[in-house]
Enzyme design. Structure first.
Site, PDB file in Angstrom:
ATOM      1  N   SER A  17       1.409  -1.215   0.284  1.00 28.60           N
ATOM      2  CA  SER A  17       0.436   0.408   0.638  1.00 28.60           C
ATOM      3  C   SER A  17       1.217   1.009  -0.073  1.00 28.60           C
ATOM      4  O   SER A  17       2.083   1.233   0.733  1.00 28.60           O
ATOM      5  CB  SER A  17      -0.841   0.274   1.137  1.00 28.60           C
ATOM      6  OG  SER A  17      -1.148   0.944   1.481  1.00 28.60           O
ATOM      7  N   TYR A  31      -1.713  -0.054  10.569  1.00 26.55           N
ATOM      8  CA  TYR A  31      -1.773  -0.631   9.421  1.00 26.55           C
ATOM      9  C   TYR A  31      -0.516   0.189   8.432  1.00 26.55           C
ATOM     10  O   TYR A  31      -0.418  -0.891   7.551  1.00 26.55           O
ATOM     11  CB  TYR A  31      -3.237   0.102   8.680  1.00 26.55           C
ATOM     12  CG  TYR A  31      -2.949  -0.200   6.931  1.00 26.55           C
ATOM     13  CD1 TYR A  31      -3.796  -1.533   7.323  1.00 26.55           C
ATOM     14  CD2 TYR A  31      -2.338   0.458   6.163  1.00 26.55           C
ATOM     15  CE1 TYR A  31      -4.055  -1.451   5.775  1.00 26.55           C
ATOM     16  CE2 TYR A  31      -3.056   0.693   4.676  1.00 26.55           C
ATOM     17  CZ  TYR A  31      -3.774  -1.191   4.451  1.00 26.55           C
ATOM     18  OH  TYR A  31      -4.015  -1.160   3.132  1.00 26.55           O
TER      19      TYR A  31
HETATM   20  P1  NDP Z   1     -11.231  -5.520   0.494  1.00 26.85           P
HETATM   21  O1  NDP Z   1     -12.274  -5.565   1.962  1.00 26.85           O
HETATM   22  O2  NDP Z   1     -12.212  -5.631  -0.049  1.00 26.85           O
HETATM   23  O3  NDP Z   1     -11.183  -7.126   0.431  1.00 26.85           O
HETATM   24  C1  NDP Z   1     -10.297  -7.643   1.179  1.00 26.85           C
HETATM   25  C2  NDP Z   1     -10.077  -9.257   0.855  1.00 26.85           C
HETATM   26  O4  NDP Z   1      -9.165 -10.323   2.260  1.00 26.85           O
HETATM   27  C3  NDP Z   1     -11.402 -10.084   1.006  1.00 26.85           C
HETATM   28  O5  NDP Z   1     -11.501 -11.340  -0.203  1.00 26.85           O
HETATM   29  C4  NDP Z   1     -11.286 -10.609   2.462  1.00 26.85           C
HETATM   30  O6  NDP Z   1     -11.823 -11.592   2.603  1.00 26.85           O
HETATM   31  C5  NDP Z   1      -9.999 -10.993   2.694  1.00 26.85           C
HETATM   32  N1  NDP Z   1      -8.943 -11.467   4.281  1.00 26.85           N
HETATM   33  C6  NDP Z   1      -8.846 -10.719   4.850  1.00 26.85           C
HETATM   34  N2  NDP Z   1      -8.760 -10.894   5.838  1.00 26.85           N
HETATM   35  C7  NDP Z   1      -8.865 -12.386   5.892  1.00 26.85           C
HETATM   36  C8  NDP Z   1      -8.172 -13.432   6.933  1.00 26.85           C
HETATM   37  N3  NDP Z   1      -7.859 -13.479   7.561  1.00 26.85           N
HETATM   38  N4  NDP Z   1      -7.638 -14.482   5.466  1.00 26.85           N
HETATM   39  C9  NDP Z   1      -8.334 -15.066   4.725  1.00 26.85           C
HETATM   40  N5  NDP Z   1      -9.010 -13.707   4.089  1.00 26.85           N
HETATM   41  C10 NDP Z   1      -8.851 -12.331   4.232  1.00 26.85           C
HETATM   42  O7  NDP Z   1     -10.773  -4.999   0.204  1.00 26.85           O
HETATM   43  P2  NDP Z   1      -9.378  -4.622  -1.060  1.00 26.85           P
HETATM   44  O8  NDP Z   1      -9.564  -5.322  -1.883  1.00 26.85           O
HETATM   45  O9  NDP Z   1      -9.148  -3.524  -1.038  1.00 26.85           O
HETATM   46  O10 NDP Z   1      -7.779  -5.140   0.108  1.00 26.85           O
HETATM   47  C11 NDP Z   1      -7.261  -6.299  -0.531  1.00 26.85           C
HETATM   48  C12 NDP Z   1      -5.400  -5.702  -0.218  1.00 26.85           C
HETATM   49  O11 NDP Z   1      -5.221  -4.297  -1.252  1.00 26.85           O
HETATM   50  C13 NDP Z   1      -5.514  -5.800   1.603  1.00 26.85           C
HETATM   51  O12 NDP Z   1      -4.149  -5.882   1.727  1.00 26.85           O
HETATM   52  C14 NDP Z   1      -5.148  -4.011   1.873  1.00 26.85           C
HETATM   53  O13 NDP Z   1      -4.750  -3.667   2.347  1.00 26.85           O
HETATM   54  C15 NDP Z   1      -4.745  -3.851   0.834  1.00 26.85           C
HETATM   55  N6  NDP Z   1      -4.720  -2.177  -0.047  1.00 26.85           N
HETATM   56  C16 NDP Z   1      -6.115  -1.799  -0.020  1.00 26.85           C
HETATM   57  C17 NDP Z   1      -6.231  -0.265  -0.433  1.00 26.85           C
HETATM   58  C18 NDP Z   1      -7.444  -0.676  -0.887  1.00 26.85           C
HETATM   59  O14 NDP Z   1      -7.820   1.712  -0.534  1.00 26.85           O
HETATM   60  N7  NDP Z   1      -9.020  -0.705  -0.953  1.00 26.85           N
HETATM   61  C19 NDP Z   1      -4.855   0.390  -0.996  1.00 26.85           C
HETATM   62  C20 NDP Z   1      -3.721  -0.225  -0.764  1.00 26.85           C
HETATM   63  C21 NDP Z   1      -3.518  -1.625  -0.294  1.00 26.85           C
HETATM   64  P3  NDP Z   1     -13.009 -12.683   3.731  1.00 26.85           P
HETATM   65  O15 NDP Z   1     -12.764 -11.726   4.521  1.00 26.85           O
HETATM   66  O16 NDP Z   1     -14.311 -13.280   3.188  1.00 26.85           O
HETATM   67  O17 NDP Z   1     -11.868 -13.521   4.912  1.00 26.85           O
HETATM   68  C1  8X3 Z   2      -4.970   1.984   1.632  1.00 24.25           C
HETATM   69  C2  8X3 Z   2      -4.742   2.691   1.168  1.00 24.25           C
HETATM   70  O1  8X3 Z   2      -4.646   5.415   2.070  1.00 24.25           O
HETATM   71  O2  8X3 Z   2      -6.246   4.086   3.038  1.00 24.25           O
HETATM   72  O3  8X3 Z   2      -3.981   0.955   1.788  1.00 24.25           O
HETATM   73  O4  8X3 Z   2      -4.131   3.556   3.657  1.00 24.25           O
HETATM   74  S1  8X3 Z   2      -5.175   4.438   2.896  1.00 24.25           S
END
Ligand code: NDP
Ligand code: 8X3
Length: 279
Positions: free
Chosen positions: A165, A178
């Site tokens: 991120s 985070y």
């Molecule tokens: P979502 O919340 O849409 O998706 C998160 C996914 O992670 C879900 O499929 C969830 O599945 C899974 N997950 C969470 N915890 C667990 C666990 N303990 N075991 C298995 N699966 C898990 O968020 P994003 O798609 O945005 O996030 C995906 C990644 O991208 C994360 O690592 C996030 O930190 C990162 N990210 C997101 C950003 C954003 O602004 N959206 C920006 C930068 C990075 P389930 O709950 O079914 O287990």
């Molecule tokens: C998610 C992006 O800026 O919300 O990783 O932390 S931010």
């Protein structure tokens, strides 16, 4: 003699060029963690369109079932899904043992599972939020990678994509843990690249900025109003933007490793500077 040498040299050069150009994901094995929503689910669809065998893990199995059905429609060579909680070593090891049934090797691992929980100062942070973030984003990535490496190390050209991120590059207020786990992700990515040097396995980090997924709803524990505010007045990234980058990283020729990608929406010039329109 000269002619044979020329032919040999030409043949060898052709073989090298062929190996370098064989970047297709058709019938390759791709495992995505956190494939039930957001980047992971969209990534699965994109890899499916390339004709890959897609393997999906997350805790919400009914969601995985729906994503799997879409992947089949999109042209995946095969689709496999199983419950996975990356916060639990037994769950990760059970998953990877199950995965060894359909395949002895992996071509792409996307360590995507994770997210943020809460938004508090260090002074007011909650143990359960901190633990959830460390367990999924940090230890989860470690557990999954450790379990999958035996399926990758003898497979030159295979790719590990860790989802980091912008928060791992620059810290922000109320984001201590985070930001910390995403900074750790970058460090682990570098360590892995060093440890795997010589195996042909590529390791890279894909670092998105603000992207509209379920991320904010999870961070704010279902508070829709707070979640909406995160994206108010700007045009954020969407999951498709990140899924396209995953596929691009995995389809470089085997001698090319994409170490790092930072993708932000145009309105986000830096972590503390976003341009928002007011209505
Ligand atoms: P979502 O919340 O849409 O998706 C998160 C996914 O992670 C879900 O499929 C969830 O599945 C899974 N997950 C969470 N915890 C667990 C666990 N303990 N075991 C298995 N699966 C898990 O968020 P994003 O798609 O945005 O996030 C995906 C990644 O991208 C994360 O690592 C996030 O930190 C990162 N990210 C997101 C950003 C954003 O602004 N959206 C920006 C930068 C990075 P389930 O709950 O079914 O287990
Ligand atoms: C998610 C992006 O800026 O919300 O990783 O932390 S931010």
């Amino acid at each position: 003699m000269g002619a044979v040498e020329k032919k040999f040299t030409f043949g060898r050069a052709t073989a090298i060029i062929d190996a370098r150009m064989n970047t297709s994901l058709k019938d390759k094995w791709v495992f995505i963690t956190g494939a039930s929503a957001g980047f992971g689910a969209e990534g699965a669809l994109h890899f499916a369109r390339e004709g890959a065998n897609v393997v999906l893990g997350a805790r919400r199995v009914e969601r995985l079932e729906a994503v799997a059905a879409e992947c089949e429609k999109e042209g995946a060579s095969s689709v496999h899904f199983h419950e996975l909680d990356v916060a639990c070593t037994d769950s990760v090891n059970t998953f990877v043992e199950w995965l060894k049934g359909p395949t002895p090797k992996l071509d792409v691992l996307v360590n995507n599972a994770g997210g943020a929980h809460g938004m508090d100062t260090v002074a007011e942070g909650k143990d359960e939020d901190w633990e959830a973030m460390v367990e999924s984003n940090f230890l989860g990535l470690m557990r999954v990678t450790r379990a999958c490496l035996p399926l990758m190390v003898e497979n030159p050209g295979s790719t590990i994509i860790n989802i980091g991120s912008i928060a791992g590059r620059v810290a922000y207020e109320y984001g201590s843990v985070y930001c910390g786990v995403k900074a750790a992700e970058k460090s682990i990515t570098q360590t892995l690249r060093l440890e795997l040097n010589g195996t042909g396995v590529r390791v890279g980090t894909l670092d998105p900025g603000l992207a509209e997924t379920e991320f904010a709803m999870v961070r704010f524990k279902g508070d829709q109003e707070k979640a909406d505010k995160v994206y108010e007045g700007l045009d954020p990234l969407v999951a498709e933007d990140i899924a396209e980058a995953m596929v691009w990283m995995a389809t470089r020729p085997p001698h090319v490793c994409i170490d790092e990608i930072l993708i932000k929406c145009t309105a986000q010039a830096a972590i503390h500077k976003t341009h928002r329109t007011t209505s």
